[in-house]
Motif scaffolding. Structure first.
Motif, short mmCIF file in Angstrom:
data_model
loop_
_atom_site.label_atom_id
_atom_site.label_comp_id
_atom_site.label_asym_id
_atom_site.label_seq_id
_atom_site.Cartn_x
_atom_site.Cartn_y
_atom_site.Cartn_z
N TRP A 175 9.89 70.18 -6.23
CA TRP A 175 8.93 70.63 -7.56
C TRP A 175 8.70 69.17 -8.27
O TRP A 175 9.72 68.52 -8.38
CB TRP A 175 9.94 71.46 -8.33
N SER A 217 9.19 65.02 -14.23
CA SER A 217 10.15 65.78 -13.89
C SER A 217 10.37 66.44 -12.27
O SER A 217 9.25 66.78 -12.03
CB SER A 217 10.35 67.25 -14.66
N ARG A 243 15.27 72.88 -4.08
CA ARG A 243 14.81 73.96 -5.33
C ARG A 243 15.11 75.30 -4.68
O ARG A 243 14.88 75.49 -3.47
CB ARG A 243 13.27 73.88 -5.57
N THR A 262 11.95 76.43 -12.22
CA THR A 262 11.04 75.35 -11.79
C THR A 262 10.04 76.34 -11.05
O THR A 262 9.88 76.36 -9.71
CB THR A 262 11.75 74.44 -10.62
N ALA A 308 8.18 72.88 -17.41
CA ALA A 308 9.38 72.48 -17.38
C ALA A 308 10.38 72.63 -18.63
O ALA A 308 10.90 71.85 -19.24
CB ALA A 308 9.46 70.80 -17.21
#
Lengths: 172, 648
Positions: free
Chosen positions: B205, B223, B228, B235, B287
């Motif tokens: 991500w 970021s 993930r 996210t 984010a």
């Protein structure tokens, strides 16, 4: 209390100060008398009137016409009066003689005493209906209570004030 | 008719109120034989003379003073200084308590008439249900998507009254997504443009854009996340841009306005409040708000009108129209916004091109980056899970009609195994452990979660979707604990859970009963609670749309039983949170605990309002009531409070 010309209301809602001035001219007497009855103080009534119109101007766009304009305005005036009373810590029941009033001072003091003899929840509908000539529905809109409540409070207010003034005995 | 009734009717008649013909006849009949009534009538008219004559004091002319103060307060005079940057995460800002208190008088009128949650009469329920079902079905079928949009924004600041941006969106099922926003605005001063990029490629991500900062020139921030979690909501992929699955799949909440043509396609127009449409505006905050650039503020009740393609339910155009009302006006003043007429949109997103062509693989390439954060979700083969975690997980080939797609073994304590199921945009995550020792349901599900029966006999504990999580269910079964998290509609999620080869059990006593200080708190059914307290328990008749009773607790602090009721939005929490009502026997309010408290009337009862806790307290019939809800303002709290145990 008559409602304003809808066209004036529409123009005032759009921010037309001239139209709003017309509304002030038309309703200031009613609003002031109304304020006076809550505060029993001329200076306070002046302040409440001014503040009520100022709030009405700010929130005019929120008036959607689900009550009469005058009921909406009285509701604001009532809130302003409550705020003023709270802010100045003034007891609403104080009797202040009105200079230049043509009425016999003794009768005036008695009537005020009678108004003081009933609680605020009975005095408010009484003033709205009896003095300002609002219908029960309009008074209910102003006070945010049901029509049936207005009806029973009007009855109790009359009964209590007649007792205080001993009107019934005279009438017999 | 007794004398009391007669006098009441007489009083109304004196005021010109209409009586029914039956009442009028009965009154006349009574008056004929009642001297006391006739005396009352004469007395009432004399009272009227006295009152009307007396109360006509000379009225001053205040027109000049009033108009002077009005001119001083016209929007130009009242405009507050706009903060250099708006607080970005406060998309649902609260009206300042003082402003709210001032407004109560005005607002209360509308509350009395029907409450702030009155459902719109327009649009048919059938059409709304068709749209909701249509979107759900389309979401499960959609494989690929790409589109370009124009964004027009009004009133970012007095210097920047208009902004124009473009947005491109790419999606490839199940977990590849990209969003680009490019800012084309000519700023009057040096300003970092709101250029944003968000790329999701399965377990990786990436997001970039200007970081929040106190000046107009802000540093770019990146970021990056690796390993993930599948369909991680921290996210996330903002797929409501593709199909508004979380915004519009609850038919009860959407108003159908009508039909028309957008981009030459037949389209249907629906309306939802902004607070429910936030997933359609993901670019406002990326984010967790650490990326997002600068955007205008929105009021929770601003109306979002969405045009959906009637054939495939893609959103083609959506626009924000300002809400009306005193609260919105006060809020706008605080943000220094100019007067915004309710019929003109202040923010519009319009599709230029929409297609279901598969995006090129390179679209989802994540730029190289120096550092990345590890979410700890390691991909494994299903056959390897038992070797890793020591048990054979519950892992059917499909859950809720969605196919198994990814199996991970998280390194944190969220679950021992996590299996993701997906089809198109729809997903279910299934987490499991065999060694749950917590004193609350397993997974992101709290003690106040709603107990829901599952088809086939078991029970589960349900939480609505929030900003952080999808809809969740926790299942406590013999020897195992599971949770499901999903973007499926509530009924579909419950059906999926019922199909799992486990039987959900009620909460064990160790979870139900807790000691907090000297107080025992016990989760019980409403029936049990009713029989355990020495007062009648009445539920509020007024609650925000979609709210219902989620759970009940008996509270014993050593001086008799009290009761706490928890009400929540049963579908999606749009920022109101949990409404809590606590009842216990008492004759007076406890001593004040905050300097910010003020008096408030709850029906006929005198009560107290504590703004920093969003709490209203009052005593009725020897029962202390305390009502609080983090996301509600005083008028709404009072409307709910007044609907408890009142006679209507």
């Amino acid at each position: 209390v008559n409602d304003p010309d809808p066209r004036t209301l529409v123009r005032a809602r759009e921010g037309d100060l001239g139209a709003f001035e017309d509304l002030v001219r038309q309703f200031q007497g009613d609003v002031w008398r109304f304020a006076y009855h809550f505060t029993r103080d001329r200076a306070l009534a002046d302040d409440v009137t001014q503040e009520a119109f100022l709030r009405a101007f700010r929130f005019l766009r929120t008036f959607r016409g689900d009550s009469k304009f005058s009921s909406w305005l009285f509701r604001i005036a009532r809130n302003c009066a409550m705020d003023q009373i709270r802010a100045r810590n003034v007891y609403a029941g104080r009797v202040t003689p009105i200079a230049g009033s043509p009425v016999d001072p003794q009768a005036r003091v008695e009537l005020h005493a009678a108004l003081d003899a009933v609680s605020a929840e009975h005095r408010e509908p009484f003033l709205l209906v009896e003095v300002f000539g609002l219908s029960y529905q309009e008074a209910a809109d102003v006070l945010g209570i049901r029509v049936g409540t207005i009806k029973s409070r009007m009855h109790r207010a009359r009964r209590a004030m007649m007792d205080a003034l001993a009107l019934e005995e005279e009438a017999r | 008719m007794n004398h009391e009734q007669a006098e009441r009717l007489l009083s109304a008649r004196i005021d010109g109120e209409r009586l029914s013909s039956r009442q009028a006849v009965a009154l006349e009949h009574h008056l004929a034989s009642c001297a006391e009534c006739r005396a009352f009538e004469r007395g009432a008219y004399r009272l009227r003379e006295a009152a009307r004559f007396e109360v006509a004091p000379a009225v001053p002319d205040l027109v000049d003073e009033v108009m002077a103060s009005v001119r001083e307060a016209t929007p130009a005079g009242l405009r507050v200084v706009r903060p250099a940057r708006l607080p970005r995460r406060r998309l649902v800002p609260r009206v300042a308590p003082i402003a709210a208190a001032l407004l109560v008088g005005v607002l209360i009128g509308s509350l009395v008439v029907g409450g702030p949650w009155q459902r719109s009469e327009t649009g048919s329920a059938l059409a709304a249900a068709q749209i909701a079902d249509g979107i759900s079905a389309a979401a499960a079928r959609l494989d690929a998507y790409q589109a370009t949009f124009l964004i027009d924004e009004s009133n970012l600041s007095p210097d920047v009254p208009e902004r124009h941006l473009t947005m491109r969106v790419w999606f490839h099922a199940p977990e590849r997504f990209r969003l680009d926003v490019v800012d084309h605005t000519d700023y009057p001063t040096r300003t970092t443009p709101t250029d944003l990029r968000l790329v999701v490629d399965g377990s990786r991500w990436y997001a970039s854009g200007p970081a929040p900062c106190p000046t107009a020139e802000c540093p770019q921030r990146e970021s990056v996340v690796r390993n993930r979690l599948p369909f991680s909501t921290t996210t996330s992929m903002p797929t409501d841009l593709v199909l508004p699955i979380s915004t519009l799949t609850d038919a009860d909440r959407l108003t159908v306005l009508g039909r028309g043509t957008v981009l030459g396609r037949p389209a249907v127009e629906v309306e939802v409040p902004f607070e429910r449409a936030r997933p359609l505006f993901p670019f406002l905050s990326i984010a967790g708000g650490s990326i997002g650039g600068d955007w205008r503020p929105f009021f929770p009740n601003d109306r979002v009108r969405i045009w959906l393609d009637e054939r495939n339910w893609f959103p083609l155009k959506w626009a924000v129209y300002p809400a009306t009302g005193a609260e919105r006006d006060a809020w706008a003043l605080r943000f220094g916004l100019p007067d915004e007429p309710s019929l003109r949109p202040v923010f519009t997103v319009t599709a230029l091109e929409v297609s279901t062509r598969t995006p090129a693989a390179g679209v989802f390439r994540i730029p190289a980056s120096a550092s990345s954060q590890d979410q700890g979700a390691r991909n494994v083969a299903l056959s390897d899970v038992s070797g890793d975690v020591g048990f054979e997980p519950v892992a059917p080939n499909a859950v809720g009609g969605l196919d198994r797609y990814r199996v991970v073994v998280p390194t944190d304590d969220t679950a021992r195994s996590l299996i993701a199921y997906a089809d198109g945009l729809a997903f279910v995550n299934l987490g499991e452990t065999r060694t749950w020792a917590g004193t609350a349901p397993f997974g992101p599900v709290g003690l106040q979660a709603e107990e829901v029966p599952l088809a086939g006999g078991g029970v589960a504990y349900y939480e609505p979707s929030t900003d952080e999580h999808g809809r969740r269910l926790s299942i406590h079964a013999a020897g195992t604990d599971l949770y499901l998290e999903s973007n499926l509609p509530r009924p579909a999620l419950l059906a999926a859970a019922a199909d799992l080869p486990v039987q959900g059990l009620p909460m064990p006593d160790a979870w139900r009963v807790h000691q907090i200080g000297g107080t025992t708190v016990e989760r019980v059914s409403l029936e049990t609670a009713r029989s355990a307290v020495p007062f009648p328990v009445e539920l509020p008749r007024t609650l925000p749309d979609g709210f219902g009773l989620a759970s009940v607790e008996l509270v014993d602090a050593g001086h008799g039983n009290g009761l706490t009721l928890y009400f929540r939005d049963l579908d999606a929490d749009a920022g109101i949170g949990t409404i809590r009502l606590h009842l216990e026997p008492a004759q007076a309010l406890p001593p004040a605990t905050s300097a910010m408290q003020s008096a408030v009337n709850v029906g006929d009862a005198h009560g107290r309002y504590t703004p920093d806790r969003s709490e209203v307290e009052w005593i009725r019939s020897g029962v202390y009531h305390s009502l609080d809800a983090p996301g509600l303002e005083l008028p709404e709290l009072v409307a709910i409070a007044a609907s408890i145990g009142s006679d209507g």
